[in-house]
Design an enzyme around this catalytic site. Structure first.
Site, short mmCIF file in Angstrom:
data_model
loop_
_atom_site.label_atom_id
_atom_site.label_comp_id
_atom_site.label_asym_id
_atom_site.label_seq_id
_atom_site.Cartn_x
_atom_site.Cartn_y
_atom_site.Cartn_z
N ASP A 1 0.80 -1.23 0.00
CA ASP A 1 0.00 0.00 0.00
C ASP A 1 0.84 1.28 0.00
O ASP A 1 0.35 2.35 0.35
CB ASP A 1 -0.94 0.01 1.21
CG ASP A 1 -0.20 0.07 2.54
OD1 ASP A 1 1.00 -0.23 2.55
OD2 ASP A 1 -0.83 0.39 3.56
N GLU A 2 2.10 1.19 -0.43
CA GLU A 2 2.96 2.37 -0.36
C GLU A 2 4.04 2.27 -1.43
O GLU A 2 4.54 1.19 -1.72
CB GLU A 2 3.60 2.46 1.03
CG GLU A 2 4.41 3.71 1.26
CD GLU A 2 4.92 3.78 2.71
OE1 GLU A 2 5.47 4.82 3.07
OE2 GLU A 2 4.78 2.77 3.44
#
Length: 392
Positions: free
Chosen positions: A94-95
């Site tokens: 998620d990054e």
């Protein structure tokens, strides 16, 4: 992404919206993989034992997790990022870092691209993300956390000091509870305090890690953004909230890291000749050791065995471990030649890797793991790096 797993669950299940949602297991050894912002108000956070989260927020809703859906949404987010620059470096599901230096002429500069990314994620995925825009990776990561959720923060050369100075030293990359306590003993509580501390003092107390702190306090970070294909090395490392005092628990994490590194090699059709293990002890001494393989490989078992052999040299006089990492380098686009009598065995092990990759691709990278790593992780409560997801 903002509370990614929990936000996906709230998007897909309207009855969860506005409620404290915890994604993770509820058993005796259950761990919270993600906490919604409604749950964070009560002190719940990722990597927290589920039993503790239940005590903090008894009315929280636990969700097992839809890891195939998380992976699908992650791929869509990464595709949005790649539409603005080919230099996208995912650091977890998620990054990611995005170098937009060469994209300004097309899309209007860092701030304009950040706004466009936020708008597209919201409209195409019905999720929110927070973006940091800055001259380097450390400052961009820091900025991305300043205005969460659904925020945008910009750090320029002129605003580095006003933004960094009042922040606690715990906001620096690599400063966990133990390092924070050590810095407090030196009278250092804010980044400004650290900035004023002579480099010699930091180096005498923390060795190489002291140089790292000195640079970060000045907003310095020269690491480039790169993809795995362009990289000269691939690595995975994990810093523990509390020092690991059991060598078998460390070996379990090593096995998990080696598996993730090998999987990334295979994904990008690369092979490695050198395996490196990095270890930081509880007293912050940091050392690395490397081994050169007989032939370049992308096999999980070969990389795992080399990493464990390197670690076992330290394990003879084991000390508590603060950080452990596995890396590979000397990357090539072709594998080394297997020996005549090893070819059959090597192909069997490659078949195992291919099957594991297919399962991980469909159900998430924690859906399948080597038995030794999973057994030791369950036994010692350690879990691998690079993801919020506990082993299952």
């Amino acid at each position: 992404m903002d509370a990614f797993f929990a936000s996906v669950e709230q998007r897909d299940h309207p009855e969860l919206r506005g409620k404290p949602v915890l994604v993770g297991g509820t058993g005796p050894r259950g761990v919270v993989a993600a906490a919604s912002y409604e749950a964070r108000v009560f002190g719940c956070r990722s990597a927290m034992p589920s039993a503790v989260a239940k005590r903090l927020c008894p009315h929280a809703v636990f969700v097992k997790g839809s890891f195939a859906q998380y992976k699908e949404d992650s791929a869509r987010v990464m595709a949005i990022l790649e539409s603005y620059s080919p230099l996208v470096q995912p650091v977890s599901i998620d990054e990611a870092f995005v170098d937009v230096t060469g994209s300004s002429g097309l899309f209007g500069g860092g701030v304009a691209i950040a706004e466009a990314i936020r708008q597209r994620v919201r409209s195409e995925l019905m999720l929110t993300c927070s973006v940091g825009v800055a001259p380097n990776k450390f400052l961009a990561k820091l900025a991305s956390d300043l205005n969460k959720p659904d925020g945008l923060a910009v750090i320029t050369e002129d605003t580095i000091r006003p933004i960094l100075d009042p922040l606690p030293v715990s906001r620096l990359w690599g400063v966990g509870p133990a390092a924070e306590k050590s810095l407090h003993r030196l009278g250092v509580r804010t980044i400004r305090d650290l900035y004023n501390l002579p480099a010699e003092v930091l180096r005498s107390r923390f060795d190489d890690f002291g140089d790292h702190l000195w640079n970060l306090a000045r907003g310095l970070d020269d690491r480039p953004v790169h993809t795995d294909r362009a990289a000269k090395s691939i690595s995975h490392e994990h810093t523990f909230a509390q020092d690991l005092e059991d060598a078998d628990a460390v070996r379990a994490v090593l096995a998990d890291e080696a598996e993730q590194v090998a999987r990334r090699l295979r994904k990008h059709a690369r092979f490695a000749r050198t395996v490196t293990v990095k270890i930081r002890f509880g007293d912050f001494e940091t050392v690395t050791r490397s081994a050169t393989l007989e032939a370049a490989t992308d096999r999980t078992d070969s990389i795992t065995n080399a990493a464990r052999s390197l670690f076992d040299q330290w394990a003879r006089a084991f000390r508590p471990v603060r950080l452990i990492g596995v890396g590979v380098s000397s990357l090539t686009e072709s594998a080394g030649q297997a020996g005549l009598f090893d070819a059959g065995d090597a192909e069997k092990k490659r078949a195992v890797d291919r099957a594991a990759d297919l399962i991980a691709e469909k159900f998430g990278k924690r859906a399948v793991q080597r038995g030794s790593a999973l057994h030791q992780q369950k036994r010692h409560g350690a879990h691998g790096p690079g993801s919020d997801t506990p082993p299952t």
